[in-house]
Design a protein around this motif. Structure first.
Motif: not given
Length: 109
Positions: A44-47, A88-89, A98-102
């Motif tokens: 999440a931080d990276a996205a 980012v996954s 694991l993945s996060a979207r921003a």
């Protein structure tokens, strides 16, 4: 005094071995869960960081920053008009995906 031999002899040892094994499995699963939560937060931080830098016009720098924050992650940046989406996954512990979207809006120049 005579000791009688019991049929239950050795049962305490077996029960202790099973209990210790179960405890070790529980600790192992808990540790992997904690690592998964930490890696998810890093995604999440990276996205978020990649979306912010891309919005400033620094797409390559954003992708590099996301790669440094989450080692071995796949970073996908999509820019469509006035919308920036970054995903980012990564595979986490025990193979969990694991993945996060921003999202961000490009800054005016």
């Amino acid at each position: 005094m005579r000791w009688r031999r019991s049929d239950d002899q050795g049962m305490v040892t077996v029960e202790a071995a099973v209990a210790v094994s179960a405890l070790l499995v529980a600790v192992w699963l808990g540790a992997n869960g904690l690592v998964a939560v930490t890696e998810q937060m890093r995604c999440a931080d990276a996205a978020r960081e990649a979306a912010r830098l891309t919005a400033r016009g620094e797409r390559q720098r954003g992708e590099e920053a996301a790669g440094r924050i989450v080692g071995g992650a796949q970073v996908l940046v999509e820019v469509q008009g006035d919308a920036i989406s970054v995903v980012v996954s990564k595979r986490g512990p025990l193979g969990l995906p694991l993945s996060a979207r921003a999202f961000a809006v490009p800054e005016p120049r």
